[in-house]
Write an enzyme that holds these catalytic residues in place. Structure first.
Site, PDB file in Angstrom:
ATOM      1  N   THR A 168      32.300  48.836  57.511  1.00 31.42           N
ATOM      2  CA  THR A 168      31.238  48.437  56.852  1.00 31.42           C
ATOM      3  C   THR A 168      30.812  47.082  57.356  1.00 31.42           C
ATOM      4  O   THR A 168      31.405  46.316  57.878  1.00 31.42           O
ATOM      5  CB  THR A 168      32.186  47.970  55.421  1.00 31.42           C
ATOM      6  OG1 THR A 168      32.442  49.312  54.601  1.00 31.42           O
ATOM      7  CG2 THR A 168      31.549  47.210  54.208  1.00 31.42           C
ATOM      8  N   SER A 193      26.787  44.954  58.287  1.00 25.47           N
ATOM      9  CA  SER A 193      25.324  44.842  58.918  1.00 25.47           C
ATOM     10  C   SER A 193      25.508  45.786  60.263  1.00 25.47           C
ATOM     11  O   SER A 193      24.756  46.410  60.682  1.00 25.47           O
ATOM     12  CB  SER A 193      24.802  43.492  58.950  1.00 25.47           C
ATOM     13  OG  SER A 193      25.674  42.702  59.737  1.00 25.47           O
ATOM     14  N   GLY A 199      32.743  46.791  62.286  1.00 23.61           N
ATOM     15  CA  GLY A 199      32.467  45.494  62.824  1.00 23.61           C
ATOM     16  C   GLY A 199      33.646  44.528  62.747  1.00 23.61           C
ATOM     17  O   GLY A 199      34.739  44.862  62.236  1.00 23.61           O
ATOM     18  N   ASP A 252      34.591  39.862  61.698  1.00 25.92           N
ATOM     19  CA  ASP A 252      33.975  38.672  61.462  1.00 25.92           C
ATOM     20  C   ASP A 252      34.593  37.673  62.552  1.00 25.92           C
ATOM     21  O   ASP A 252      33.720  36.718  63.008  1.00 25.92           O
ATOM     22  CB  ASP A 252      34.646  37.852  60.318  1.00 25.92           C
ATOM     23  CG  ASP A 252      34.252  39.032  59.136  1.00 25.92           C
ATOM     24  OD1 ASP A 252      32.822  38.977  58.941  1.00 25.92           O
ATOM     25  OD2 ASP A 252      34.889  39.550  58.291  1.00 25.92           O
ATOM     26  N   GLY A 301      36.881  41.466  56.789  1.00 22.99           N
ATOM     27  CA  GLY A 301      36.857  41.214  55.112  1.00 22.99           C
ATOM     28  C   GLY A 301      35.695  40.313  54.732  1.00 22.99           C
ATOM     29  O   GLY A 301      35.553  40.085  53.661  1.00 22.99           O
ATOM     30  N   GLY A 308      32.824  41.244  54.010  1.00 28.49           N
ATOM     31  CA  GLY A 308      32.303  41.841  53.408  1.00 28.49           C
ATOM     32  C   GLY A 308      33.003  42.355  51.920  1.00 28.49           C
ATOM     33  O   GLY A 308      32.820  42.981  51.059  1.00 28.49           O
ATOM     34  N   GLU A 353      39.268  49.239  55.187  1.00 28.37           N
ATOM     35  CA  GLU A 353      38.964  49.403  56.356  1.00 28.37           C
ATOM     36  C   GLU A 353      39.999  49.496  57.331  1.00 28.37           C
ATOM     37  O   GLU A 353      40.418  50.184  58.443  1.00 28.37           O
ATOM     38  CB  GLU A 353      38.299  48.247  57.017  1.00 28.37           C
ATOM     39  CG  GLU A 353      36.818  47.914  56.541  1.00 28.37           C
ATOM     40  CD  GLU A 353      36.085  46.769  56.745  1.00 28.37           C
ATOM     41  OE1 GLU A 353      34.812  46.764  56.737  1.00 28.37           O
ATOM     42  OE2 GLU A 353      36.593  45.630  56.826  1.00 28.37           O
TER      43      GLU A 353
HETATM   44  C1  5RP Z   1      33.649  43.998  55.917  1.00 29.86           C
HETATM   45  C2  5RP Z   1      33.892  43.575  57.436  1.00 29.86           C
HETATM   46  C3  5RP Z   1      32.758  43.442  58.417  1.00 29.86           C
HETATM   47  O1  5RP Z   1      33.124  44.452  59.404  1.00 29.86           O
HETATM   48  C4  5RP Z   1      32.565  42.260  58.877  1.00 29.86           C
HETATM   49  O2  5RP Z   1      32.310  41.284  57.887  1.00 29.86           O
HETATM   50  C5  5RP Z   1      31.309  41.911  59.721  1.00 29.86           C
HETATM   51  O3  5RP Z   1      30.148  42.281  59.092  1.00 29.86           O
HETATM   52  P1  5RP Z   1      28.729  41.997  59.981  1.00 29.86           P
HETATM   53  O4  5RP Z   1      28.843  43.325  60.870  1.00 29.86           O
HETATM   54  O5  5RP Z   1      27.795  42.142  58.611  1.00 29.86           O
HETATM   55  O6  5RP Z   1      28.820  40.641  60.586  1.00 29.86           O
HETATM   56  O7  5RP Z   1      34.955  43.025  57.705  1.00 29.86           O
HETATM   57  O8  5RP Z   1      34.626  43.900  55.289  1.00 29.86           O
END
Ligand code: 5RP
Length: 231
Positions: free
Chosen positions: A28, A30, A84, A86, A97, A99, A105
């Protein structure tokens, strides 16, 4: 390469790991969205895959692009998950997390034989913790759980600023129906210890720490993509 191009380039590397007949976990966010688009392109070219999403957003995107979908209940053993992050460190430990999808996940990733993380280089850190650690907690007794978490952090010598996540003026609720407490720790020198203590607190459902789960990280920078492989 722009940051978006970097995410896309990392996703293009990850999609090379997908083989015919694979059951694929879809992350989940971008960056994961670029992977979903790349996988859908390969499926249109004839690659037969079955996908298990980690969020409604990923399901909606994947379905709209024509990918064959399943669920973790229908497909409990997966070949590979691509997601992905953070933050990640040199020991392939992650914070996820941002998102709010880390519970699903982690369930999907831990049901996969192999996990690939894709990220732009802004996510690479020496020590985890600059990104606030998300912790999904039971709706019942949020303050009591937060108090126990605070005591655990203090015992571990960490001072935490904790805040229940809010979106559009209301408490954010995950797709599993729970709130998230974001814990700003600054630095997490011993993520394994933090994970162990948090997981022992009744009320903690999931932490955003992913340890020992990821095997390959594709990290993209302005000059291209680097493959990092866990020994
Ligand atoms: C969602 C996540 C995402 O993988 C994480 O926040 C990275 O997001 P992005 O690719 O938009 O930077 O853990 O729960």
């Amino acid at each position: 390469m722009s940051a978006e191009d970097q995410k896309k380039a990392a996703a293009e590397e990850a999609v090379k790991h997908i083989n015919a007949g694979n059951k694929v976990g879809l992350g989940t966010g971008s960056t994961a969205n670029y992977f979903i688009a790349a996988l859908a392109r390969r499926a249109k070219e004839g690659l037969d895959v079955t996908c298990v999403p980690t969020s409604q957003a990923s399901r909606t995107l994947a379905e709209s692009l024509g990918l064959k979908m399943s669920s973790l209940d229908e497909t409990p053993y997966l070949d590979i998950t691509v997601d992905g992050a953070d933050e990640f460190d040199s020991k392939f430990r992650l914070i996820k997390g941002g998102g709010g999808a880390m519970h699903r996940e982690k369930l999907v990733a831990s049901s996969s034989q192999f996990v690939v993380v894709i990220a732009d280089q802004s996510k690479q850190v020496k020590t985890l913790g600059k990104f606030p650690l998300p912790v999904e907690v039971s709706r019942f007794g949020v303050k009591a759980t937060a108090w126990k978490m605070e005591r655990a952090f203090a015992y571990l010598g960490l001072s935490a600023k904790m805040a229940v996540r809010v979106r559009d003026g209301k408490p954010f609720i995950t797709e599993s129906g729970n709130p998230i407490i974001d814990c700003s720790l600054g630095s997490i020198p011993d993520p394994e210890k933090v994970e162990g203590y948090l997981n022992n607190i009744p009320g903690v459902i999931e932490t955003g720490l992913f340890i020992g789960i990821c095997g390959i990280i594709y990290v993209a920078g302005p000059k291209g993509v680097t493959e990092l492989k866990r020994a």
